[in-house]
Write an enzyme that holds these catalytic residues in place. Structure first.
Site, PDB file in Angstrom:
ATOM      1  N   GLU A 138       0.821  -1.217   0.000  1.00 26.73           N
ATOM      2  CA  GLU A 138       0.000   0.000   0.000  1.00 26.73           C
ATOM      3  C   GLU A 138       0.854   1.265   0.000  1.00 26.73           C
ATOM      4  OE1 GLU A 138      -2.373  -3.384   1.073  1.00 26.73           O
ATOM      5  OE2 GLU A 138      -0.528  -2.601   1.996  1.00 26.73           O
ATOM      6  N   HIS A 146     -10.726  -6.349   8.477  1.00 19.07           N
ATOM      7  CA  HIS A 146     -11.456  -6.080   7.242  1.00 19.07           C
ATOM      8  C   HIS A 146     -12.711  -5.241   7.488  1.00 19.07           C
ATOM      9  CE1 HIS A 146      -9.090  -9.687   6.318  1.00 19.07           C
ATOM     10  NE2 HIS A 146      -9.110  -9.290   5.064  1.00 19.07           N
TER      11      HIS A 146
END
Length: 334
Positions: free
Chosen positions: A57, A126
């Site tokens: 990321e 998540h």
């Protein structure tokens, strides 16, 4: 359209109109994203404009910085908002600061998209809602849509904006709205006005809230999934509440908030993120500063817990109609 389809269509509309737009992220190319938001883009626009990125990321954000500085318009996908933290340094130190540190010579026309919040039993890694971490950073705009219509229009507006936009997509309502009950069917979603998404190009302006329900007794401030939960709670409680869907947290439509609270005299804030230092704290402070002499009761908040995100207790963690109705009764009794 559901929200996934609306966001996918927004990508296609933008990319057909502007060859400088590139889309990339983990599984965002050939596979079309975990939730299929970028499905078909690589097939239509090729691997140079829609491609996969390594599991990095920080690298994804850094690459987008270079692209934006040299004239491209990257739209990057962080697969889950929980994965955005490795990129936080790049976003805070480079993305948000570039216009200021170059005295306006360089802008950062980029969008950082990410599914956020709960709704899929994803647990701690998540399901997080980190929006307040980005609203605190000067130089970033933060968007959270609640309907397919808004999702498409806001994403197109974000792509066309010369400044960086963090675009959080509530995964719980990707396929339709939930009023707060985990067993609520969504077959009626396609019949709702919010699901009618025009073809072609249109935008929803950043910084403009939407009154989704007019009322006189109380103002409810919400965004994303919680807009639908708040509507269900108001209907079940039978309270004449006005619900403002903020749509963008930065820039914030403080004028709309102020006008509504001064009209109703009461304010309830609902968000899914943890309570402490959540965006609701900022909203509460703003309402108190600007509307103090119009308030008939203290501002109330209904939020997630100050705990790591629970897996098996996900639907208890969510601010649901029962918790909201309890807060409503408290505010209305004062």
């Amino acid at each position: 359209m559901n929200m996934i389809q609306a966001l996918n269509d927004a990508h296609k509309v933008a990319m057909r109109a502007d060859e400088d737009i590139v889309v990339f992220g983990e599984d965002a190319g050939y596979f079309g994203g975990v939730f299929r938001v970028t499905e078909g883009l690589q097939q239509e626009f090729g691997k140079q404009r829609a491609f996969d990125a390594p599991i990095s990321e920080n690298g994804i954000a850094a690459t987008a910085v270079g692209m934006a500085a040299y004239g491209l318009k990257p739209v990057i996908e962080i697969q889950f908002a929980d994965y955005i933290y490795p990129a936080y340094d790049q976003i805070v130190s480079e993305v948000a600061k570039m216009r200021y540190r170059t005295a306006g010579e360089w802008t950062m026309p980029m969008v950082i998209r990410s599914p956020y919040g709960g709704g899929i039993y994803g647990g701690q890694t998540h399901s997080q809602s980190p929006e307040s971490l980005f609203t605190h950073i000067a130089g970033l705009k933060v968007v959270v849509p609640s309907t397919p219509y808004d999702a498409k229009g806001l994403l197109l507006a974000a792509i066309e904006d010369p400044d960086p936009v963090i675009f959080f997509e509530p995964k719980r309502i990707y396929n339709g709205p939930f009023g707060g009950h985990h067993d609520q069917p969504v077959e009626a979603w396609a019949k709702r006005p919010e699901a009618e998404v025009p073809e072609g190009h249109y935008t929803v302006p950043l910084g403009k809230a939407n009154v989704v329900r007019e009322g006189e007794a109380l103002t409810v401030l919400a965004y994303g999934t919680m807009v639908h939960v708040a509507k269900t709670a108001m209907e079940e409680a039978g309270i004449d509440a006005e619900i403002l869907d903020l749509r963008t947290l930065v820039p914030l439509d403080i004028e709309a908030i102020e006008a509504s609270v001064k009209k109703t005299g009461r304010c309830l804030i609902v968000h899914e993120a943890p309570r402490t230092s959540g965006f609701g704290a900022e909203l509460s402070a703003l309402v108190t500063e600007r509307c103090f002499y119009h308030l008939e009761a203290p501002v109330e908040r209904v939020t997630g817990w100050d705990t790591p995100y629970p897996h098996s207790y996900e639907w208890t963690y969510f601010p649901g109609p029962a918790r909201i109705k309890k807060a409503l009764e408290k505010v209305m009794a004062q």
